[in-house]
Design a protein around this motif. Structure first.
Motif, short mmCIF file in Angstrom:
data_model
loop_
_atom_site.label_atom_id
_atom_site.label_comp_id
_atom_site.label_asym_id
_atom_site.label_seq_id
_atom_site.Cartn_x
_atom_site.Cartn_y
_atom_site.Cartn_z
N ALA A 126 1.09 -1.22 0.02
CA ALA A 126 0.33 0.05 -0.32
C ALA A 126 0.61 0.36 0.25
CB ALA A 126 -0.87 -0.12 1.48
N TRP A 127 2.03 0.92 0.13
CA TRP A 127 2.87 2.24 0.67
C TRP A 127 3.21 3.06 -1.10
CZ3 TRP A 127 6.86 1.50 -3.24
CH2 TRP A 127 7.24 -0.11 -3.05
N LEU A 128 3.17 2.25 -1.94
CA LEU A 128 3.39 2.61 -3.01
C LEU A 128 2.21 3.50 -4.05
CD1 LEU A 128 4.71 2.89 -6.15
CD2 LEU A 128 3.48 0.34 -6.48
N ILE A 129 0.52 2.74 -3.48
CA ILE A 129 0.18 4.05 -3.95
C ILE A 129 -0.14 5.37 -2.37
CG2 ILE A 129 -2.51 4.72 -3.37
CD1 ILE A 129 -1.77 1.82 -5.34
N VAL A 130 0.46 5.42 -2.11
CA VAL A 130 0.89 6.11 -0.69
C VAL A 130 1.91 7.14 -1.52
CG1 VAL A 130 1.24 7.69 1.21
CG2 VAL A 130 -0.43 5.45 0.73
N TYR A 131 2.93 6.86 -2.42
CA TYR A 131 3.76 7.41 -2.83
C TYR A 131 2.80 7.77 -3.94
CZ TYR A 131 7.35 8.27 -5.57
OH TYR A 131 8.74 9.03 -6.62
N LEU A 132 2.14 7.71 -4.73
CA LEU A 132 2.20 8.22 -6.04
C LEU A 132 0.49 9.02 -5.93
CD1 LEU A 132 1.80 4.17 -7.90
CD2 LEU A 132 3.38 6.54 -8.16
N PHE A 133 0.25 8.30 -5.10
CA PHE A 133 -1.71 9.28 -5.25
C PHE A 133 -1.63 10.33 -3.60
CE2 PHE A 133 -3.34 5.76 -7.33
CZ PHE A 133 -3.16 6.64 -8.62
N GLY A 134 -0.89 9.86 -2.82
CA GLY A 134 -0.60 10.98 -1.91
C GLY A 134 -0.65 12.63 -2.24
N ALA A 135 -1.83 13.84 -1.40
CA ALA A 135 -1.70 14.44 -1.87
C ALA A 135 -1.78 15.74 -0.80
CB ALA A 135 -2.93 14.53 -3.14
N SER A 136 -1.27 15.06 0.44
CA SER A 136 -1.23 16.11 1.45
C SER A 136 -0.01 16.55 2.34
CB SER A 136 -2.73 15.73 2.27
OG SER A 136 -2.09 14.40 2.74
N PRO A 137 0.52 16.94 1.83
CA PRO A 137 2.14 17.36 2.04
C PRO A 137 1.85 18.72 3.03
CG PRO A 137 1.96 18.04 0.30
CD PRO A 137 0.85 17.49 0.31
N ALA A 138 0.89 19.62 3.13
CA ALA A 138 1.20 20.73 3.78
C ALA A 138 -0.25 20.47 4.59
CB ALA A 138 1.70 21.77 2.67
N MET A 139 -0.69 21.49 5.06
CA MET A 139 -1.92 21.82 5.97
C MET A 139 -2.40 22.57 6.38
SD MET A 139 -1.76 19.08 9.33
CE MET A 139 -0.32 19.49 10.09
N MET A 141 13.25 1.55 -1.37
CA MET A 141 12.27 2.17 -1.82
C MET A 141 11.36 2.25 -3.46
SD MET A 141 8.84 5.15 -1.43
CE MET A 141 9.50 5.60 -2.71
N LEU A 142 12.39 2.32 -3.86
CA LEU A 142 12.31 3.06 -5.13
C LEU A 142 12.83 1.56 -6.05
CD1 LEU A 142 13.04 6.77 -6.02
CD2 LEU A 142 10.89 6.32 -6.02
N ASP A 143 13.97 0.99 -5.88
CA ASP A 143 13.78 0.25 -6.21
C ASP A 143 12.94 -0.90 -6.06
OD1 ASP A 143 15.82 -1.91 -7.17
OD2 ASP A 143 15.93 -3.00 -4.88
N TRP A 144 12.28 -1.54 -5.11
CA TRP A 144 10.98 -1.86 -5.01
C TRP A 144 9.81 -1.61 -5.16
CZ3 TRP A 144 8.80 -2.63 0.63
CH2 TRP A 144 8.42 -4.58 1.02
N ALA A 145 9.74 -0.11 -5.99
CA ALA A 145 8.87 -0.12 -6.78
C ALA A 145 8.91 0.03 -7.94
CB ALA A 145 8.59 1.34 -6.80
N GLU A 146 10.07 -0.07 -8.34
CA GLU A 146 10.78 -0.63 -10.29
C GLU A 146 10.09 -1.89 -10.24
OE1 GLU A 146 12.53 0.92 -12.52
OE2 GLU A 146 13.40 2.83 -11.54
N GLN A 147 10.89 -2.91 -9.31
CA GLN A 147 10.05 -4.18 -9.79
C GLN A 147 8.65 -4.52 -9.30
OE1 GLN A 147 11.74 -6.83 -6.72
NE2 GLN A 147 10.20 -8.75 -6.42
N ILE A 148 7.67 -3.91 -8.83
CA ILE A 148 5.97 -3.56 -9.00
C ILE A 148 5.94 -3.45 -10.27
CG2 ILE A 148 4.20 -3.19 -7.89
CD1 ILE A 148 5.79 -3.07 -5.13
#
Length: 528
Positions: free
Chosen positions: A194-207, A403-410
């Motif tokens: 699920a970390w991959l979905i949050v990496y791609l689609f997370g859209a709240s770095p500020a508040m 993380m990015l190495d794992w994401a590349e594999q997925i």
């Protein structure tokens, strides 16, 4: 590619079977705050033109009167789902007058959480129970956390797929038992990745800093503009422990290794007294403060990134529905509102989710122990606060991995799934979506959180100012466009019908509220 994934996909992708996957059904639930034109929370009641929040099929409220929730029916067409969602936004925008829809997950400026009004559902027992549940959430966690918005993605595969897949795996159980088992296998892998979905689609770095008013935080926030806070590498503050957390839930053992185990774990949490919440009391001076003093008041209080679901009958508990009829679909809950879309999500995101969820299903999915599940949650928390940090490492099978190495594999292993879907649906959109999001691996600035934070920093603009401008832009865009699927008469009729249905429910009540609550909790799911 893992051998088992390759074998399963090969069997599914050959003629005459490759079309069996056509008919994936999806539904969207999108939450959004109603705001005033100055960016503050609208404190007006749920607009009458939107009908009854208790019974309307497409427009309801979540925690607060100010927090709308838009729901699309299950559809096997991405274009239809998006058209329905856009029309719901369009009709609502036209009914709100001077109010706008907040286009972000983290809330607008809210002076204090005591001003946030609880959602009201009328005088029926079920309506009063829904409001009381929210009062319990307020008393347990405060209302500010409940003002956070998200997007939920409901996903189910067609019977044709399940029948073929069961034959290919040589499974001898009933088809429904097989479906339930396989959805739970999907969920276990979803938790792993699920970390991959949050990496791609997370859209709240500020508040807005009002979110933290009067509260401390362990994060080292940086200041932006006049009143914004951010973390430089964050993806989703919504998914951090600023958002949906429950310290009492950390001791729960709710696992996904089989359906009876999941139901039993969830039912135990709903039945298990909490010293902290019992101190709140169930009633003060004869007035209810919460549904009960247990770790969870009801199943929906369990905050998870994904849920196995079964449509419930009126007054039926979710665990009882699952125990009787098995898993019908899954609800993906780790999605931030996409502030670059007028409706909070895009077709490309939906296609990436289809690919990813099928990847989670077709991969081998061994059981997850409590310890392994804890590791998946630790990986997720790292990506939530530091996902765009260079050389970020996660834990995989007890070892550190980039993380990015794992994401590349997925992504490499998802490419044949995208190709299979494109052949089945006779297009190229799935492979295009996968390639589009692959760019986010090459450049973290291409992620939603990266795009947003870079725009804020480049202009030294408050997160609230940016979102307010988007809210105004989207309102003008929505009301200027024609309806795509529904029409104004459909919404007027749905609103009128929903009001009549609420009145009928209220007129049919024949027991006291105390008795209604007792009977609701009396049924226990058969989970052996």
């Amino acid at each position: 590619m893992a051998d088992i994934l390759q074998q399963r996909l090969h069997a599914l992708a050959i003629d005459p079977h490759k079309d069996a996957v056509v008919g994936i059904k999806r539904g969207i639930e999108r939450e959004t705050l109603r705001i005033n034109a100055d960016g503050t929370l609208a404190l007006t009641p749920h607009p009458g033109a939107l009908g009854s929040a208790l019974t309307h099929p497409w427009i309801t409220t979540d925690f607060s009167e100010s927090l709308l929730e838009f729901i699309t029916p299950a559809s096997d067409s991405i274009d239809t789902t998006l058209a329905q969602l856009a029309d719901i936004h369009r009709y609502t925008a036209k009914q709100l007058g001077a109010e706008w829809l907040w286009p972000a997950s983290m809330p607008c400026f809210i002076e204090q959480d005591t001003v946030i009004p609880l959602a009201q559902y009328g005088s029926s027992n079920i309506g009063r129970m829904k409001t009381l549940y929210r009062k319990g959430l307020h008393n347990r966690y405060g209302s500010m956390m409940q003002a956070i918005s998200g997007v939920h993605y409901n996903f189910s595969l067609p019977q044709s797929f399940w029948q073929l897949y069961q034959r290919q795996l040589g499974d001898q159980h009933s088809l429904q038992d097989f479906i339930s088992e396989q959805y739970l296998a999907l969920i276990r892998n979803y938790k792993r990745y699920a970390w991959l979905i949050v990496y791609l689609f997370g859209a709240s770095p500020a508040m807005c800093q009002s979110f933290l008013a009067g509260r401390s935080s362990r994060y080292s926030f940086q200041q932006l503009g006049k009143g914004s806070l951010y973390l430089p590498y964050a993806t989703s503050l919504r998914m951090s422990d600023l958002g949906y957390t429950n310290s009492a839930q950390s001791s729960l053992s709710i696992t996904y290794n089989n359906l009876p185990e999941y139901i039993a774990g969830l039912h135990s949490a709903v039945s298990q007294p909490s010293a902290e919440y019992q101190n709140i009391g169930v009633k003060h001076g004869g007035e209810y403060q919460q549904l009960n003093g247990n770790v969870l008041q009801i199943e929906n209080e369990f905050y998870s990134t994904i849920r196995p679901k079964r449509t419930t009958e009126s007054g039926e508990r979710p665990t009882c529905a699952l125990a009787k009829r098995g898993v019908e679909y899954i609800e993906v809950r780790a999605l931030d509102v996409n502030p670059f879309s007028s409706i909070g999500i895009t077709a490309e995101q939906m296609r990436l989710l289809d690919i990813f969820l099928l990847y989670c299903l077709l991969q081998e999915s061994p059981p997850l122990s409590d310890e392994q599940q804890t590791v998946t949650e630790q990986n997720l928390r790292k990506v939530v606060t530091d996902g765009r940090r260079q050389n970020l490492e996660l834990l995989q099978d007890g070892n550190s991995r980039l993380m990015l190495d794992w994401a590349e594999q997925i992504f490499a292993e998802m490419m044949p799934i995208a190709k299979w879907l494109d052949e089945a649906y006779q297009g190229s959109a799935y492979q295009a979506a996968l390639k589009q999001y692959y760019l986010c691996l090459l450049d973290p600035a291409q992620t939603l959180s990266g795009q947003l934070l870079n725009q804020l920093l480049a202009t030294q603009q408050d997160n609230g100012q940016f979102m307010l401008a988007k809210a105004e832009q989207y309102r003008a865009q929505l009301i200027s466009e024609d309806y795509q699927f529904y029409n104004a008469a459909d919404f007027s009729q749905a609103a009128a019908t929903s009001v009549q249905q609420q009145q009928q429910i209220e007129a049919a009540d024949n027991m006291s509220f105390d008795q209604y609550i007792a009977e609701y909790f009396a049924e226990v799911p058969a989970c052996n």
